[in-house]
Design a protein around this motif. Structure first.
Motif, mmCIF file in Angstrom:
data_model
loop_
_atom_site.group_PDB
_atom_site.id
_atom_site.type_symbol
_atom_site.label_atom_id
_atom_site.label_comp_id
_atom_site.label_asym_id
_atom_site.label_seq_id
_atom_site.Cartn_x
_atom_site.Cartn_y
_atom_site.Cartn_z
ATOM 1 N N TYR A 104 0.117 2.493 -5.400
ATOM 2 C CA TYR A 104 -0.700 3.420 -6.173
ATOM 3 C C TYR A 104 0.016 4.756 -6.379
ATOM 4 O O TYR A 104 1.032 5.052 -5.751
ATOM 5 C CB TYR A 104 -2.030 3.669 -5.461
ATOM 6 N N VAL A 105 -0.550 5.542 -7.298
ATOM 7 C CA VAL A 105 -0.156 6.934 -7.514
ATOM 8 C C VAL A 105 -1.350 7.806 -7.155
ATOM 9 O O VAL A 105 -2.477 7.508 -7.554
ATOM 10 C CB VAL A 105 0.258 7.180 -8.978
ATOM 11 N N ALA A 106 -1.123 8.868 -6.406
ATOM 12 C CA ALA A 106 -2.200 9.777 -6.014
ATOM 13 C C ALA A 106 -2.132 11.042 -6.861
ATOM 14 O O ALA A 106 -1.058 11.632 -7.043
ATOM 15 C CB ALA A 106 -2.092 10.134 -4.534
ATOM 16 N N SER A 107 -3.302 11.440 -7.394
ATOM 17 C CA SER A 107 -3.364 12.653 -8.218
ATOM 18 C C SER A 107 -4.745 13.275 -8.095
ATOM 19 O O SER A 107 -5.749 12.618 -8.351
ATOM 20 C CB SER A 107 -3.072 12.311 -9.682
ATOM 21 N N ASN A 108 -4.775 14.564 -7.691
ATOM 22 C CA ASN A 108 -6.048 15.292 -7.577
ATOM 23 C C ASN A 108 -7.064 14.530 -6.738
ATOM 24 O O ASN A 108 -8.222 14.347 -7.119
ATOM 25 C CB ASN A 108 -6.625 15.569 -8.971
ATOM 26 N N HIS A 109 -6.609 14.045 -5.584
ATOM 27 C CA HIS A 109 -7.455 13.346 -4.615
ATOM 28 C C HIS A 109 -7.962 11.997 -5.144
ATOM 29 O O HIS A 109 -8.862 11.396 -4.568
ATOM 30 C CB HIS A 109 -8.651 14.210 -4.196
ATOM 31 N N GLN B 218 -6.775 7.988 -6.562
ATOM 32 C CA GLN B 218 -5.704 7.014 -6.483
ATOM 33 C C GLN B 218 -5.769 6.088 -7.689
ATOM 34 O O GLN B 218 -6.844 5.587 -8.034
ATOM 35 C CB GLN B 218 -5.805 6.194 -5.190
ATOM 36 N N TRP B 219 -4.624 5.860 -8.307
ATOM 37 C CA TRP B 219 -4.529 4.985 -9.468
ATOM 38 C C TRP B 219 -3.645 3.806 -9.108
ATOM 39 O O TRP B 219 -2.483 3.962 -8.769
ATOM 40 C CB TRP B 219 -3.954 5.742 -10.664
ATOM 41 N N GLU B 220 -4.222 2.617 -9.178
ATOM 42 C CA GLU B 220 -3.478 1.417 -8.813
ATOM 43 C C GLU B 220 -2.337 1.165 -9.790
ATOM 44 O O GLU B 220 -2.436 1.428 -10.985
ATOM 45 C CB GLU B 220 -4.404 0.209 -8.773
ATOM 46 N N LEU B 221 -1.250 0.632 -9.238
ATOM 47 C CA LEU B 221 -0.071 0.321 -10.037
ATOM 48 C C LEU B 221 0.184 -1.180 -10.028
ATOM 49 O O LEU B 221 0.023 -1.836 -8.998
ATOM 50 C CB LEU B 221 1.166 1.030 -9.476
ATOM 51 N N ILE C 231 0.838 -1.200 0.000
ATOM 52 C CA ILE C 231 0.000 0.000 0.000
ATOM 53 C C ILE C 231 0.876 1.254 0.000
ATOM 54 O O ILE C 231 0.645 2.199 0.753
ATOM 55 C CB ILE C 231 -0.989 0.017 1.185
ATOM 56 N N CYS C 232 1.885 1.263 -0.831
ATOM 57 C CA CYS C 232 2.815 2.391 -0.907
ATOM 58 C C CYS C 232 2.381 3.377 -1.994
ATOM 59 O O CYS C 232 1.863 2.982 -3.037
ATOM 60 C CB CYS C 232 4.226 1.902 -1.204
ATOM 61 N N GLU C 233 2.603 4.642 -1.723
ATOM 62 C CA GLU C 233 2.295 5.695 -2.686
ATOM 63 C C GLU C 233 3.572 6.115 -3.402
ATOM 64 O O GLU C 233 4.547 6.523 -2.773
ATOM 65 C CB GLU C 233 1.679 6.900 -1.981
ATOM 66 N N PHE C 234 3.567 6.015 -4.738
ATOM 67 C CA PHE C 234 4.710 6.441 -5.539
ATOM 68 C C PHE C 234 4.380 7.738 -6.260
ATOM 69 O O PHE C 234 3.223 8.104 -6.421
ATOM 70 C CB PHE C 234 5.105 5.351 -6.524
#
Length: 495
Positions: free
Chosen positions: A264-269, A271-274, A240-243
C-alpha cells in the motif's frame, strides 16, 4: 560418576550444542576451558524468547516474560455486536525487551567463533535499539554469515502494551559496504524501515537468492535497483509493505518465485492498496498475489512464459475466465473466493495444462438460507480442466444450512484424469452432498474422495472444526449416498 559426555569428540559435542538454547549454552561455557571453546563453534545463532529466557511457555509465564491478556472480539450474530472474551499470551515488554537486548548483546560480544552460517533475531524491537542491532548485523557480516532473519514483529507473541508501530528500526544496506562479502544468500526483514543507500553498488549482495520484506517501509526505486543488481535472486516476498508512491516494477532475469500481498501507499492517515502492474520475469514459475479486479487484468503487463503455479483471490467466476486467458500454461492454482452464489454456466476459457487445483471458499453465514448456493460451479471448472489430477476444496467457516434443497444432476460430462478429491469444512449441507454425488458419477478415474469437517484460514497452521459434523453431518451424508443408484460409494472416505 564418570563424565561420559566429555569423552565425546569435539565434532559431536559441537553438534549437540546446536540443539541447546542460548541460555543453556552459556551455562556450559562455565564447565571448563574445553566447553568454553566448544560453544563458540556453534554456527547457527537463533535468538528468540525461548532461547533467551526459557524452554517452555509455563516457565516464561512464571517469570512474567509472557502474560495472559484478556481481549474482547466483536462478532455479529443477527447483526448484534457482542464482545467475546479471548485469552492470548503476549510478551511483557516492560520487563522483557531490555533484558532480551542485554542478553543477546552479551552473547554476541563474548562469542569467539570465526564463522557463522545463520543469524536470527525473533523479538519485538524498534528504533530504540538501533545502535545495538547495527552492531549485531556488523558482527554477523564480519563472520561471513549466509542467512539473516531479523523478525522484529516477534511472532507468535504480540506485545500486549504496544501503542504504535511507527517507530521502526531503520535498516541500512550500507552496513554491508564495510566488506565485499559475497556469502549472504538469504535475508528476511520484518517491521523496519529500509533505507536506499546513495550510490550503492550492491556488490555485497551479488549472491543473494532469497529476500523477504514484511511490514517494511520501502522505496520502490530501491526494489527496482536491487532486482537489476542481484543476478542470483530467485525468490522475493513483499508482504504488507508501505511504498512511497507506487508499486515497483518487477523486472528480473533470475526471479523464479514471487509473493506480493497487502502492499500500500500511505497518505494523510489513509492507506491505498497497490496491485502489481508490471512483471517481466522470464524464469518465474510461481506467483502469489492479492485480488486483481477484472478491470485491472486488462492493464497488466505480465511477461511470465514459464509460470506454472499461481495463488490469488477472485470474487466472480468471470475473473477465472480472465486468468485462464492471461495464464494458459498454469499447472497449479490456489484460488480463494468469497462467492459460492453463482449461476451455473459453462466456463469459456479452458485450463489446458492444469493438474492441481486448491479452492478455499468463504461462506456468508447471514445470507446462507436466503440465496441459492450451488457447489456445482466447481464441476464447471473440472470440465474446463481436462488434465486435472487433484482437487482440494475447503469450505472455510462452514455452517449448516437448514434450508436444504432438492438435488439435481448437471449436464452429462466425463473426466478421465482426476484421481483425488479432498473436501474440507463439510457439515453435511445439501450442496456438499450434491457435489459428491455428481463427481462420483462423472469422474471416471477417481480413486478416492476424502470428506472432513476440518478447515484452516489463509496460511494458518491451525486447523478448525465445526462440531456439527460429528453430531449429524456424516450420518446425513451416509443416508443420502446409501442408495444403489449412487455410483462409486466405495471411493468415499468420511473423516
Amino acid at each position: 560418576m564418570d563424565d561420559r559426555i566429555s569423552e565425546l569428540s569435539d565434532c559431536i559435542l559441537s553438534h549437540i550444542m546446536t540443539m541447546l538454547s542460548i541460555k543453556d549454552l552459556l551455562k556450559t561455557s562455565m564447565l571448563s576451558r574445553r566447553w568454553y571453546k566448544l560453544w563458540s563453534l556453534r554456527r547457527d545463532l537463533n535468538f528468540d524468547i525461548f532461547n533467551v529466557f526459557g524452554n517452555s511457555e509455563e516457565e516464561l509465564l512464571q517469570t512474567r516474560h509472557l502474560i495472559d491478556v484478556h481481549r474482547n472480539y466483536a462478532i455479529e450474530p443477527e447483526f448484534i455486536f457482542i464482545g467475546v472474551p479471548s485469552v492470548e499470551r503476549s510478551v511483557n515488554l516492560d520487563i522483557s525487551r531490555d533484558e532480551f537486548v542485554k542478553r543477546v548483546d552479551q552473547f554476541v560480544k563474548n562469542f569467539q567463533g570465526k564463522k557463522i552460517d545463520y543469524f536470527r533475531v525473533n523479538f519485538f524491537l524498534n528504533h530504540s535499539q538501533s545502535n545495538t542491532i547495527d552492531q549485531w548485523i556488523s558482527f554477523a557480516i564480519s563472520r561471513g554469515v549466509g542467512k539473516i532473519d531479523l523478525l522484529f514483529l516477534g511472532r507468535p507473541y504480540v506485545p500486549f502494551n504496544l501503542t504504535s508501530q511507527s517507530n521502526r528500526y531503520k535498516f541500512d544496506f550500507a552496513l554491508f559496504s564495510e566488506t565485499n562479502t559475497s556469502t549472504l544468500n538469504h535475508m528476511r526483514l520484518e517491521n523496519c524501515l529500509v533505507c536506499h543507500p546513495i550510490n550503492y553498488d550492491f556488490i555485497p549482495l551479488k549472491n543473494l537468492r532469497y529476500l523477504s520484506f514484511e511490514e517494511v517501509k520501502l522505496n520502490e526505486t530501491f526494489i527496482e535497483s536491487l532486482l537489476s543488481n542481484c543476478p542470483q535472486l530467485e525468490e522475493l516476498c513483499l508482504l504488507i509493505c508501505e511504498f512511497e508512491s507506487s508499486m515497483p516494477k518487477i523486472v528480473s532475469s533470475s526471479l523464479c518465485h514471487l509473493k506480493v500481498r497487502g502492499c500500500y501507499v500511505a497518505s494523510n492517515h489513509n492507506q491505498w492498496e497497490l496491485n502489481l502492474i508490471l512483471l517481466d520475469c522470464l524464469k518465474l514459475t510461481s506467483l502469489e498475489l492479492d485480488c486483481l479486479e477484472l478491470t485491472s487484468l486488462d492493464i497488466l503487463n505480465f511477461n511470465t512464459p514459464m509460470l506454472k503455479s499461481i495463488k490469488f483471490f477472485i470474487s466472480l467466476q468471470q475473473e477465472l475466465d480472465a486468468f485462464a486467458t492471461f495464464f494458459p500454461q498454469l499447472e497449479n492454482m490456489h484460488v480463494t473466493t468469497f462467492s459460492m452464489i453463482t449461476i451455473f454456466r459453462q466456463t469459456t476459457q479452458p485450463f489446458k495444462h492444469l493438474k492441481q487445483l486448491n479452492l478455499i471458499v468463504y461462506t456468508d453465514s447471514y445470507i446462507l438460507d436466503d440465496v441459492e448456493y450451488d457447489s456445482l460451479w466447481i464441476l464447471n471448472i473440472l470440465q474446463a480442466s481436462p488434465l486435472l489430477q487433484k482437487l482440494s476444496v475447503m469450505f472455510a467457516d462452514s455452517i449448516f444450512s437448514k434450508n436444504q434443497k432438492d438435488f439435481k444432476d448437471v449436464q452429462i460430462f466425463s473426466h478421465d484424469e482426476l484421481k483425488v478429491i479432498e473436501l474440507g469444512g463439510c457439515v453435511g449441507n445439501w450442496h456438499e452432498i450434491e457435489f459428491v454425488m455428481n463427481v462420483l458419477k462423472y469422474a471416471r478415474s477417481l480413486n478416492q474422495i476424502v470428506v472432513s469437517p476440518y478447515w484452516r484460514e489463509g496460511d494458518s497452521l491451525n486447523w478448525k472444526c465445526n462440531p456439527m459434523w460429528f453430531e449429524s453431518g456424516r450420518e446425513r451424508m451416509r443416508e443420502k449416498l446409501k442408495g444403489n443408484e449412487v455410483v462409486g460409494r466405495e471411493k468415499l472416505m468420511l473423516i
